[in-house]
Design a protein around this motif. Structure first.
Motif, PDB file in Angstrom:
ATOM      1  N   THR A 228       0.820  -1.215   0.000  1.00 44.55           N
ATOM      2  CA  THR A 228       0.000   0.000   0.000  1.00 44.55           C
ATOM      3  C   THR A 228       0.848   1.257   0.000  1.00 44.55           C
ATOM      4  O   THR A 228       0.531   2.228  -0.700  1.00 44.55           O
ATOM      5  CB  THR A 228      -0.931  -0.001   1.230  1.00 44.55           C
TER       6      THR A 228
ATOM      7  N   ILE B 103       1.968   2.939  -3.207  1.00 43.76           N
ATOM      8  CA  ILE B 103       1.047   3.722  -4.041  1.00 43.76           C
ATOM      9  C   ILE B 103       1.341   5.218  -3.967  1.00 43.76           C
ATOM     10  O   ILE B 103       1.555   5.860  -5.009  1.00 43.76           O
ATOM     11  CB  ILE B 103      -0.419   3.411  -3.669  1.00 43.76           C
TER      12      ILE B 103
ATOM     13  N   GLY C   8       4.589   5.932  -5.670  1.00 45.84           N
ATOM     14  CA  GLY C   8       4.449   5.920  -7.125  1.00 45.84           C
ATOM     15  C   GLY C   8       3.783   7.179  -7.652  1.00 45.84           C
ATOM     16  O   GLY C   8       4.130   7.670  -8.741  1.00 45.84           O
ATOM     17  N   ILE C   9       2.834   7.719  -6.884  1.00 44.55           N
ATOM     18  CA  ILE C   9       2.183   8.971  -7.284  1.00 44.55           C
ATOM     19  C   ILE C   9       3.203  10.090  -7.401  1.00 44.55           C
ATOM     20  O   ILE C   9       3.210  10.865  -8.370  1.00 44.55           O
ATOM     21  CB  ILE C   9       1.075   9.344  -6.275  1.00 44.55           C
TER      22      ILE C   9
END
Length: 242
Positions: free
Chosen positions: A125, A128, A131-132
């Motif tokens: 999690t 995420i 990665g953004i």
């Protein structure tokens, strides 16, 4: 926003390591038995306390560098930061989720299957929001009028090295893979790609960018680029084999 998230992490993580060090001092100096297995203590508790501090500490070190890179990239791309609100939200999410992944360093210690699954999921999690950020940094450069001055080179170096460090860290979420990597040079390489290839490159980007603003003197651009390439090549020659 990076300052606020970093302060939040410091506020909650420093008391944890303070308690752990207090207990260790009493074990060693006053014959306490907090971590002494032979006397009924629990040595695994030390690992829990250490990593509950140690993993948020990684984000304490990397978040300021992320903030610096988020300032440098728009300037040398001649574009506003792509998705500013998403970058801020991702930083807050990293600060929150950073407290829930510590036990992926402890899959080989015999913790329960439920705990392994939970911490593996948490590790997936937290990838995420990370990665953004990477997507938004690339979006900032995409289509921009890039000027590859020394601060920009270090900022791009930060993004590229942090991607490698992040991808090598996501494997910690896969429990059988993590069993094989625990206490090996894979962890050493991952750690340095994040905190040297990441944080140190980001700090140099900020240093080269703000030094002229602070002092009124511009650093030598040729020497700066030589500095970048020696560090970039030398860093990869050192840690890529790991």
């Amino acid at each position: 926003w990076t300052t606020m998230v970093t302060a939040f992490l410091l506020l909650f993580s420093l008391p944890i390591i303070a308690v752990a060090l207090f207990m260790t001092t009493f074990d060693r100096s006053f014959s306490a038995t907090f971590f002494q297995a032979a006397s009924g203590g629990e040595p695994i508790l030390w690992q829990h306390l250490f990593w509950l501090f140690g993993h948020p500490e990684v984000y304490i070190l990397i978040l300021p560098a992320m903030g610096m890179v988020s300032e440098v990239l728009p300037v040398f791309s001649r574009k506003p930061l792509f998705g500013y609100s998403a970058v801020v939200f991702a930083s807050a999410a990293i600060g929150f989720l950073g407290f829930g992944v510590w036990a992926h360093h402890m899959f080989a210690t015999g913790i329960s299957a439920v705990a392994q699954a939970a911490f593996g999921l948490a590790t997936m999690t937290i990838a995420i929001p990370t990665g953004i950020k990477i997507f938004n940094w690339l979006g900032t450069m995409w289509g921009g009028k890039l000027r590859l001055a020394t601060p920009m080179l270090f900022a791009i170096g930060f993004v590229s090295m942090f991607v490698i460090g992040g991808l090598s860290g996501v494997t910690h979420a896969v429990v059988p893979s993590d069993w094989q990597q625990t206490d090996t040079y894979w962890i050493v390489g991952h750690f340095h790609y994040v905190l040297f290839g990441g944080a140190v490159f980001g700090i140099f980007a900020g240093l080269y960018y703000w030094f002229p603003k602070l002092t009124g003197r511009v650093m030598n651009e040729t020497l700066g680029k030589i500095h970048f390439w020696i560090m970039f090549i030398g860093f990869n020659l050192t840690f890529a084999p790991m």
